[in-house]
Motif scaffolding. Sequence first.
Motif, PDB file in Angstrom:
ATOM      1  N   MET A 144       0.821  -1.198   0.000  1.00  0.00           N
ATOM      2  CA  MET A 144       0.000   0.000   0.000  1.00  0.00           C
ATOM      3  C   MET A 144       0.859   1.254   0.000  1.00  0.00           C
ATOM      4  SD  MET A 144      -2.973   1.196  -0.167  1.00  0.00           S
ATOM      5  CE  MET A 144      -3.882  -0.328   0.097  1.00  0.00           C
ATOM      6  N   ALA A 145       1.988   1.227   0.723  1.00  0.00           N
ATOM      7  CA  ALA A 145       2.883   2.385   0.712  1.00  0.00           C
ATOM      8  C   ALA A 145       3.457   2.633  -0.679  1.00  0.00           C
ATOM      9  CB  ALA A 145       4.014   2.179   1.724  1.00  0.00           C
ATOM     10  N   GLY A 146       3.797   1.556  -1.389  1.00  0.00           N
ATOM     11  CA  GLY A 146       4.294   1.725  -2.752  1.00  0.00           C
ATOM     12  C   GLY A 146       3.241   2.304  -3.678  1.00  0.00           C
ATOM     13  N   LYS A 147       1.990   1.857  -3.522  1.00  0.00           N
ATOM     14  CA  LYS A 147       0.920   2.408  -4.348  1.00  0.00           C
ATOM     15  C   LYS A 147       0.686   3.882  -4.043  1.00  0.00           C
ATOM     16  CE  LYS A 147      -1.564  -1.970  -4.927  1.00  0.00           C
ATOM     17  NZ  LYS A 147      -2.846  -2.705  -4.685  1.00  0.00           N
ATOM     18  N   GLN A 148       0.756   4.233  -2.773  1.00  0.00           N
ATOM     19  CA  GLN A 148       0.577   5.641  -2.415  1.00  0.00           C
ATOM     20  C   GLN A 148       1.705   6.499  -2.973  1.00  0.00           C
ATOM     21  OE1 GLN A 148       0.264   5.633   1.845  1.00  0.00           O
ATOM     22  NE2 GLN A 148      -1.755   4.650   1.856  1.00  0.00           N
ATOM     23  N   PHE A 149       2.921   5.979  -2.928  1.00  0.00           N
ATOM     24  CA  PHE A 149       4.039   6.731  -3.498  1.00  0.00           C
ATOM     25  C   PHE A 149       3.862   6.920  -5.000  1.00  0.00           C
ATOM     26  CE2 PHE A 149       8.258   6.835  -5.455  1.00  0.00           C
ATOM     27  CZ  PHE A 149       8.813   7.929  -4.800  1.00  0.00           C
ATOM     28  N   ASP A 150       3.446   5.873  -5.691  1.00  0.00           N
ATOM     29  CA  ASP A 150       3.220   5.985  -7.136  1.00  0.00           C
ATOM     30  C   ASP A 150       2.101   6.974  -7.443  1.00  0.00           C
ATOM     31  OD1 ASP A 150       5.207   4.119  -7.498  1.00  0.00           O
ATOM     32  OD2 ASP A 150       3.826   2.420  -7.660  1.00  0.00           O
ATOM     33  N   TYR A 151       1.070   6.982  -6.617  1.00  0.00           N
ATOM     34  CA  TYR A 151      -0.026   7.932  -6.837  1.00  0.00           C
ATOM     35  C   TYR A 151       0.462   9.373  -6.678  1.00  0.00           C
ATOM     36  CZ  TYR A 151      -4.466  10.347  -6.111  1.00  0.00           C
ATOM     37  OH  TYR A 151      -5.518  11.210  -6.211  1.00  0.00           O
ATOM     38  N   SER A 152       1.304   9.603  -5.674  1.00  0.00           N
ATOM     39  CA  SER A 152       1.837  10.957  -5.485  1.00  0.00           C
ATOM     40  C   SER A 152       2.698  11.376  -6.657  1.00  0.00           C
ATOM     41  CB  SER A 152       2.647  11.010  -4.179  1.00  0.00           C
ATOM     42  OG  SER A 152       1.843  10.683  -3.065  1.00  0.00           O
ATOM     43  N   ARG A 153       3.546  10.465  -7.146  1.00  0.00           N
ATOM     44  CA  ARG A 153       4.409  10.816  -8.276  1.00  0.00           C
ATOM     45  C   ARG A 153       3.587  11.080  -9.537  1.00  0.00           C
ATOM     46  NH1 ARG A 153       7.068  10.590  -4.381  1.00  0.00           N
ATOM     47  NH2 ARG A 153       6.174  12.679  -4.428  1.00  0.00           N
ATOM     48  N   ARG A 154       2.530  10.304  -9.749  1.00  0.00           N
ATOM     49  CA  ARG A 154       1.690  10.534 -10.929  1.00  0.00           C
ATOM     50  C   ARG A 154       0.975  11.871 -10.852  1.00  0.00           C
ATOM     51  NH1 ARG A 154       0.214   5.032 -10.191  1.00  0.00           N
ATOM     52  NH2 ARG A 154      -1.778   5.713  -9.304  1.00  0.00           N
ATOM     53  N   MET A 155       0.526  12.237  -9.652  1.00  0.00           N
ATOM     54  CA  MET A 155      -0.121  13.528  -9.504  1.00  0.00           C
ATOM     55  C   MET A 155       0.855  14.665  -9.744  1.00  0.00           C
ATOM     56  SD  MET A 155      -2.221  15.035  -6.234  1.00  0.00           S
ATOM     57  CE  MET A 155      -3.587  13.919  -6.566  1.00  0.00           C
ATOM     58  N   GLU A 156       2.056  14.554  -9.238  1.00  0.00           N
ATOM     59  CA  GLU A 156       3.063  15.591  -9.471  1.00  0.00           C
ATOM     60  C   GLU A 156       3.415  15.689 -10.953  1.00  0.00           C
ATOM     61  OE1 GLU A 156       5.285  15.186  -5.103  1.00  0.00           O
ATOM     62  OE2 GLU A 156       6.262  14.503  -6.927  1.00  0.00           O
ATOM     63  N   SER A 157       3.532  14.546 -11.605  1.00  0.00           N
ATOM     64  CA  SER A 157       3.831  14.568 -13.045  1.00  0.00           C
ATOM     65  C   SER A 157       2.703  15.213 -13.832  1.00  0.00           C
ATOM     66  CB  SER A 157       4.083  13.141 -13.535  1.00  0.00           C
ATOM     67  OG  SER A 157       5.173  12.540 -12.866  1.00  0.00           O
ATOM     68  N   MET A 158       1.469  14.931 -13.448  1.00  0.00           N
ATOM     69  CA  MET A 158       0.329  15.530 -14.139  1.00  0.00           C
ATOM     70  C   MET A 158       0.303  17.045 -13.968  1.00  0.00           C
ATOM     71  SD  MET A 158      -3.013  16.743 -13.337  1.00  0.00           S
ATOM     72  CE  MET A 158      -3.460  15.860 -11.839  1.00  0.00           C
ATOM     73  N   LEU A 159       0.564  17.520 -12.759  1.00  0.00           N
ATOM     74  CA  LEU A 159       0.581  18.964 -12.535  1.00  0.00           C
ATOM     75  C   LEU A 159       1.763  19.626 -13.234  1.00  0.00           C
ATOM     76  CD1 LEU A 159      -0.392  19.026  -8.745  1.00  0.00           C
ATOM     77  CD2 LEU A 159      -1.852  19.498 -10.707  1.00  0.00           C
ATOM     78  N   THR A 160       2.912  18.957 -13.247  1.00  0.00           N
ATOM     79  CA  THR A 160       4.066  19.505 -13.972  1.00  0.00           C
ATOM     80  C   THR A 160       3.788  19.595 -15.462  1.00  0.00           C
ATOM     81  OG1 THR A 160       5.533  18.538 -12.301  1.00  0.00           O
ATOM     82  CG2 THR A 160       6.540  19.227 -14.360  1.00  0.00           C
ATOM     83  N   GLN A 161       3.086  18.617 -15.998  1.00  0.00           N
ATOM     84  CA  GLN A 161       2.732  18.664 -17.414  1.00  0.00           C
ATOM     85  C   GLN A 161       1.772  19.813 -17.705  1.00  0.00           C
ATOM     86  OE1 GLN A 161       4.121  16.830 -19.747  1.00  0.00           O
ATOM     87  NE2 GLN A 161       2.933  17.830 -21.363  1.00  0.00           N
ATOM     88  N   ARG A 162       0.895  20.108 -16.786  1.00  0.00           N
ATOM     89  CA  ARG A 162      -0.006  21.248 -16.967  1.00  0.00           C
ATOM     90  C   ARG A 162       0.780  22.556 -17.031  1.00  0.00           C
ATOM     91  NH1 ARG A 162      -5.254  20.304 -12.971  1.00  0.00           N
ATOM     92  NH2 ARG A 162      -6.103  18.463 -14.032  1.00  0.00           N
ATOM     93  N   VAL A 163       1.752  22.703 -16.134  1.00  0.00           N
ATOM     94  CA  VAL A 163       2.586  23.909 -16.171  1.00  0.00           C
ATOM     95  C   VAL A 163       3.372  23.964 -17.471  1.00  0.00           C
ATOM     96  CG1 VAL A 163       4.466  25.139 -14.998  1.00  0.00           C
ATOM     97  CG2 VAL A 163       2.711  23.971 -13.659  1.00  0.00           C
ATOM     98  N   HIS A 164       3.858  22.830 -17.909  1.00  0.00           N
ATOM     99  CA  HIS A 164       4.605  22.792 -19.168  1.00  0.00           C
ATOM    100  C   HIS A 164       3.717  23.184 -20.345  1.00  0.00           C
ATOM    101  CE1 HIS A 164       7.442  21.342 -22.206  1.00  0.00           C
ATOM    102  NE2 HIS A 164       6.450  20.653 -22.743  1.00  0.00           N
ATOM    103  N   ASN A 165       2.482  22.706 -20.351  1.00  0.00           N
ATOM    104  CA  ASN A 165       1.578  23.026 -21.455  1.00  0.00           C
ATOM    105  C   ASN A 165       1.236  24.503 -21.516  1.00  0.00           C
ATOM    106  OD1 ASN A 165       1.536  20.303 -22.094  1.00  0.00           O
ATOM    107  ND2 ASN A 165      -0.343  19.892 -20.972  1.00  0.00           N
ATOM    108  N   ILE A 166       1.207  25.188 -20.370  1.00  0.00           N
ATOM    109  CA  ILE A 166       0.812  26.592 -20.358  1.00  0.00           C
ATOM    110  C   ILE A 166       1.990  27.520 -20.595  1.00  0.00           C
ATOM    111  CG2 ILE A 166       1.135  27.096 -17.914  1.00  0.00           C
ATOM    112  CD1 ILE A 166      -1.904  28.051 -20.055  1.00  0.00           C
ATOM    113  N   LEU A 167       3.219  27.079 -20.293  1.00  0.00           N
ATOM    114  CA  LEU A 167       4.384  27.954 -20.443  1.00  0.00           C
ATOM    115  C   LEU A 167       5.173  27.707 -21.724  1.00  0.00           C
ATOM    116  CD1 LEU A 167       5.864  28.065 -16.818  1.00  0.00           C
ATOM    117  CD2 LEU A 167       4.406  29.745 -17.952  1.00  0.00           C
ATOM    118  N   GLN A 168       5.100  26.511 -22.278  1.00  0.00           N
ATOM    119  CA  GLN A 168       5.901  26.233 -23.471  1.00  0.00           C
ATOM    120  C   GLN A 168       5.529  27.119 -24.656  1.00  0.00           C
ATOM    121  OE1 GLN A 168       5.471  22.272 -24.958  1.00  0.00           O
ATOM    122  NE2 GLN A 168       7.243  22.407 -26.318  1.00  0.00           N
ATOM    123  N   PRO A 169       4.247  27.350 -24.960  1.00  0.00           N
ATOM    124  CA  PRO A 169       3.964  28.234 -26.098  1.00  0.00           C
ATOM    125  C   PRO A 169       4.421  29.670 -25.890  1.00  0.00           C
ATOM    126  CG  PRO A 169       2.042  26.900 -25.531  1.00  0.00           C
ATOM    127  CD  PRO A 169       3.013  26.749 -24.421  1.00  0.00           C
TER     128      PRO A 169
END
Length: 593
Positions: free
Chosen positions: A247-272
């Motif tokens: 369960m700890a590994g799943k929670q860690f993976d969930y946190s990393r996926r959420m951070e990656s998703m938010l980082t991609q949002r910032v990338h999508n808004i700043l790259q253009p």
Amino acid sequence: MADALPDNVPANPGPAGGKAPLFGLSFLDNLAEMTMLRQVGLMVGLAASVAIGFAVVLWSQQPDYRPLYGSLAGMDAKQVMETLAAADIAYTVEPNSGALLVKADDVSRARLKLAAAGVTPTDSNIGFEILDKDQGLGTSQFMEATRYRRGLEGELARTISSLNNVKGARVHLAIPKSSVFVRDERKPSASVLVELYGGRSLEPGQVQAIINLVATSVPELNKSQITVVDQKGNLLSDQAQNSELTMAGKQFDYSRRMESMLTQRVHNILQPVLGNDRYKAEVSADVDFSAVESTSEQFNPDQPALRSEQSTSEQRTASNGPQGVPGALSNQPPSPASAPQQTAQGGAAGAGMIQPGQPLLDANGQQIMDPATGQPMLAPYPADKRSQSTRNFELDRSISHTKQQQGRVNRLSVAVVIDDKVNINPANGEVTQVPWTSDQLARFTRLVQDAVGFDASRGDSVSVINVPFSTERAEVVADIPFYSQPWFWDVLKQVLGVLFILVLVFGVLRPVLNNITGHGRNKQVAGIGSDAEMGSLDGELANDRVSLGGPQSIMLPSPSEGYDAQLNAIKSLVAEDPGRVAQVVKEWINADE
């Protein structure tokens, strides 16, 4: 003496002074003069040299072969070879491992041909098709149960083998015989052996999936009674049973996926706006995985409401007539009278008790008249009266059950660093970098906040700063060395093959052929042979050595050498050819006469 030497000591024995060479080839005479052992060694060496040369040439011209499949297990080798031969695809079999090799350029085409012909690896596990076989008339119940268990094991093995990282699997089921006694009941168990591909492994989630697959396929099989082992003997099911760590590994993976998703949002808004490699963004999410459940009940006393009401009223009146059921109870004599504890006041006391139904008298003895009817009022009969009322009130009540969802974001931290702004002078094309203004940075900050869902009540923080990037920030791509290029080894094989052939020809074959043909011997006696024909041997031989011709040539020492060397050479000459020495001595004697 000097005149006798030219006639008896030939300097250049050859075809002109002797018999003709065998088949017109002089080297055959030299080969015939060698011993049998040297002839055999020479022939073996020449044959080995030629064979090695041909092997090197074939090796340098041999194409690059690759394995068609890692293993031909489960495939019909004869059918595979027939399919490749029909498709005109060259193949070879590696003798050590038995792998089927084809040219590197034909690997994809060969696999397509085999797939089109239906030649694919087949599973060796036996499934439920074992039940399709005809059973004998005397087949016992034990054999039927064994065949069913074997078929179930094969089907489970096939299913597990279909996973990406699993090459093969074997399943063993231990299903005890059912018993009518509860205390003798035993639960089934299972063990799974998985064979993984080289360099691959199973994640804990995949191991848990295998355990659930087997547990749901066998009735009454508990997941704790399943063991999963790989081909190296590693116990994999122990990792899956540690639910807290999983369960700890799943929670860690969930946190990393959420951070990656938010980082991609910032990338999508700043790259253009900023372009590539002009900014860097990182997001850190504090996620709460605690499960909280709460239940609350509230009452509002200011808003009562009548829910239900029940009223009961009962009145019973008795007269002086006979009452009750005739019998012993109704025929009993009245109970003895008792004197009242207090006497009545006024005239009513003297007059005594008024019987029910008799006119009521006032203090003067006059009848009391009813003002409503004008009739005399009578004394009331004895009566029982009972009244009961029940009212149910409800208060305003509210019940709420709250369960907080796991994975709730407690706080977000976003950090964005932006490179300086690049300005290009249109006149001269000069490139300059200037910092971004505070208003522009504030605009970027609002964009990032809206992209990640900024919430000030949670304590989220977004930092956007402007810092010039280093000029060496670009990742240096290492050049692939030339010796790692695919073409290098092909060229190297060709060059090595040519060099080996040259060394073999000029270092081995040419000296051997020169030795056979006698070129070196002719060069040694070339000068002496010309002088002997002219008859000038009287003391002017310099340092050249004279060779006496014959079946075996003997080299005479030069005049400059010592007496011992000349004496040893004469002894050897006498031992080898005494007849010629006698002829020389005879010529000396005749010359003196």
